[in-house]
Design a protein around this motif. Structure first.
Motif, PDB file in Angstrom:
ATOM      1  N   TYR A  72      23.834  33.809  23.109  1.00  0.00           N
ATOM      2  CA  TYR A  72      24.134  33.049  24.319  1.00  0.00           C
ATOM      3  C   TYR A  72      25.488  33.512  24.825  1.00  0.00           C
ATOM      4  CZ  TYR A  72      20.182  30.004  23.461  1.00  0.00           C
ATOM      5  OH  TYR A  72      18.912  29.521  23.280  1.00  0.00           O
ATOM      6  N   ILE A  73      25.534  33.887  26.094  1.00  0.00           N
ATOM      7  CA  ILE A  73      26.727  34.477  26.696  1.00  0.00           C
ATOM      8  C   ILE A  73      27.072  33.717  27.967  1.00  0.00           C
ATOM      9  CG2 ILE A  73      27.685  36.554  27.773  1.00  0.00           C
ATOM     10  CD1 ILE A  73      25.824  38.206  25.949  1.00  0.00           C
ATOM     11  N   LEU A  74      28.361  33.397  28.121  1.00  0.00           N
ATOM     12  CA  LEU A  74      28.860  32.761  29.337  1.00  0.00           C
ATOM     13  C   LEU A  74      29.488  33.818  30.227  1.00  0.00           C
ATOM     14  CD1 LEU A  74      29.639  30.157  30.968  1.00  0.00           C
ATOM     15  CD2 LEU A  74      31.809  30.233  29.726  1.00  0.00           C
ATOM     16  N   LEU A  75      29.066  33.827  31.499  1.00  0.00           N
ATOM     17  CA  LEU A  75      29.665  34.698  32.504  1.00  0.00           C
ATOM     18  C   LEU A  75      30.500  33.840  33.438  1.00  0.00           C
ATOM     19  CD1 LEU A  75      26.456  36.716  33.467  1.00  0.00           C
ATOM     20  CD2 LEU A  75      28.181  37.299  31.756  1.00  0.00           C
ATOM     21  N   LEU A  92      32.636  30.762  39.470  1.00  0.00           N
ATOM     22  CA  LEU A  92      31.194  30.693  39.316  1.00  0.00           C
ATOM     23  C   LEU A  92      30.913  30.993  37.850  1.00  0.00           C
ATOM     24  CD1 LEU A  92      29.626  32.535  42.397  1.00  0.00           C
ATOM     25  CD2 LEU A  92      30.078  30.088  42.084  1.00  0.00           C
ATOM     26  N   ASN A  93      30.046  30.181  37.234  1.00  0.00           N
ATOM     27  CA  ASN A  93      29.690  30.361  35.838  1.00  0.00           C
ATOM     28  C   ASN A  93      28.183  30.356  35.674  1.00  0.00           C
ATOM     29  OD1 ASN A  93      32.504  28.563  35.424  1.00  0.00           O
ATOM     30  ND2 ASN A  93      32.240  30.321  34.087  1.00  0.00           N
ATOM     31  N   GLN A  94      27.730  31.088  34.674  1.00  0.00           N
ATOM     32  CA  GLN A  94      26.320  31.147  34.334  1.00  0.00           C
ATOM     33  C   GLN A  94      26.204  31.480  32.850  1.00  0.00           C
ATOM     34  OE1 GLN A  94      24.014  34.416  36.058  1.00  0.00           O
ATOM     35  NE2 GLN A  94      22.324  32.987  36.400  1.00  0.00           N
ATOM     36  N   VAL A  95      25.220  30.882  32.179  1.00  0.00           N
ATOM     37  CA  VAL A  95      24.933  31.221  30.785  1.00  0.00           C
ATOM     38  C   VAL A  95      23.626  32.002  30.755  1.00  0.00           C
ATOM     39  CG1 VAL A  95      24.323  30.319  28.506  1.00  0.00           C
ATOM     40  CG2 VAL A  95      26.193  29.283  29.785  1.00  0.00           C
ATOM     41  N   VAL A  96      23.623  33.087  29.986  1.00  0.00           N
ATOM     42  CA  VAL A  96      22.422  33.894  29.797  1.00  0.00           C
ATOM     43  C   VAL A  96      22.103  33.986  28.311  1.00  0.00           C
ATOM     44  CG1 VAL A  96      22.732  35.245  31.909  1.00  0.00           C
ATOM     45  CG2 VAL A  96      23.713  36.084  29.765  1.00  0.00           C
ATOM     46  N   LEU A  97      20.824  34.099  28.012  1.00  0.00           N
ATOM     47  CA  LEU A  97      20.361  34.342  26.651  1.00  0.00           C
ATOM     48  C   LEU A  97      19.892  35.788  26.593  1.00  0.00           C
ATOM     49  CD1 LEU A  97      19.496  33.644  23.770  1.00  0.00           C
ATOM     50  CD2 LEU A  97      17.389  32.660  24.738  1.00  0.00           C
ATOM     51  N   VAL A  98      20.504  36.545  25.699  1.00  0.00           N
ATOM     52  CA  VAL A  98      20.221  37.969  25.554  1.00  0.00           C
ATOM     53  C   VAL A  98      19.632  38.214  24.169  1.00  0.00           C
ATOM     54  CG1 VAL A  98      21.280  40.269  25.461  1.00  0.00           C
ATOM     55  CG2 VAL A  98      22.132  38.584  27.095  1.00  0.00           C
ATOM     56  N   ILE A 103      33.321  37.546  30.172  1.00  0.00           N
ATOM     57  CA  ILE A 103      32.077  37.521  29.405  1.00  0.00           C
ATOM     58  C   ILE A 103      32.422  36.999  28.014  1.00  0.00           C
ATOM     59  CG2 ILE A 103      30.151  38.860  28.500  1.00  0.00           C
ATOM     60  CD1 ILE A 103      30.699  40.934  30.732  1.00  0.00           C
ATOM     61  N   ASP A 104      31.946  35.786  27.706  1.00  0.00           N
ATOM     62  CA  ASP A 104      32.246  35.151  26.423  1.00  0.00           C
ATOM     63  C   ASP A 104      30.988  35.005  25.590  1.00  0.00           C
ATOM     64  OD1 ASP A 104      34.936  34.769  27.038  1.00  0.00           O
ATOM     65  OD2 ASP A 104      34.644  32.729  27.770  1.00  0.00           O
ATOM     66  N   LEU A 105      31.060  35.429  24.339  1.00  0.00           N
ATOM     67  CA  LEU A 105      29.971  35.205  23.394  1.00  0.00           C
ATOM     68  C   LEU A 105      30.077  33.765  22.910  1.00  0.00           C
ATOM     69  CD1 LEU A 105      30.186  38.485  21.264  1.00  0.00           C
ATOM     70  CD2 LEU A 105      28.923  38.076  23.381  1.00  0.00           C
ATOM     71  N   LEU A 106      29.050  32.970  23.176  1.00  0.00           N
ATOM     72  CA  LEU A 106      29.063  31.560  22.787  1.00  0.00           C
ATOM     73  C   LEU A 106      28.452  31.357  21.406  1.00  0.00           C
ATOM     74  CD1 LEU A 106      27.916  29.968  26.169  1.00  0.00           C
ATOM     75  CD2 LEU A 106      30.264  30.230  25.301  1.00  0.00           C
TER      76      LEU A 106
END
Length: 167
Positions: free
Chosen positions: A5-8, A54-60, A95-98
């Motif tokens: 899970y990564i926060l942009l 602006l923030n968004q979380v993505v699952l990679v 880009i933060d690794l959550l």
């Protein structure tokens, strides 16, 4: 396959374009984005006298190990023009690794889960959208619970869910 899970985040330049470029770079260099939250506009946290983010979380999903993933995400930040002026300052991209699977990592260069997850509404709102039941490996509580208990009262507003980024 690792699930990350990564926060942009971005608060400089064309913020939507920065998020788009970051997602494309993640898919090229890190792994497939299998889910993404809506985009949220959020007040700056830590250093509040700066433009909104602006923030968004993505699952990679990725074959990369945690330190290799960190190195690549930091390289992507640099490629997209990030310059580190001051902690929590304005930036073109962050880009933060959550979370990295259910791992707990405590190294000088990398802490997973991200140490501020439970303190930041701008992280928890998009995280809850795509991973409400994910259990924080240290606190042993899910993201919905963490959001409910979060004391951060800075505004977080969903601004884009009409065209979510999905595969």
């Amino acid at each position: 396959m690792n699930k990350i899970y990564i926060l942009l985040g971005t608060n400089l330049g064309d913020r939507f374009q920065q998020l788009n470029l970051a997602r494309k770079q993640l898919e090229t260099h890190v792994g497939a984005i299998i889910e993404a939250s809506s985009i949220y506009e959020t007040a700056a946290w830590g250093v509040e006298d700066q433009p909104a983010f602006l923030n968004q979380v993505v699952l990679v999903t990725s074959e990369l190990q945690p330190l290799a993933c960190l190195n690549l995400t930091q390289h992507i930040e640099q490629e997209l023009g990030r310059i580190r002026f001051k902690k929590w300052g304005e930036r073109v991209i962050d880009i933060d690794l959550l979370y990295f699977n259910q791992e707990i990592i405590d190294l000088p260069s990398l802490q997973i889960p991200h140490p501020y997850i439970a303190e930041r509404r701008f992280t928890l709102e998009p995280l809850v959208e795509i991973a409400p039941g994910y259990i924080h490996p240290v606190y042993k509580k899910n993201n919905v619970y963490l959001l409910d208990k979060c004391t951060d009262d800075l505004p977080v507003k969903k601004i884009s869910d009409d065209e979510p980024y999905r595969h």
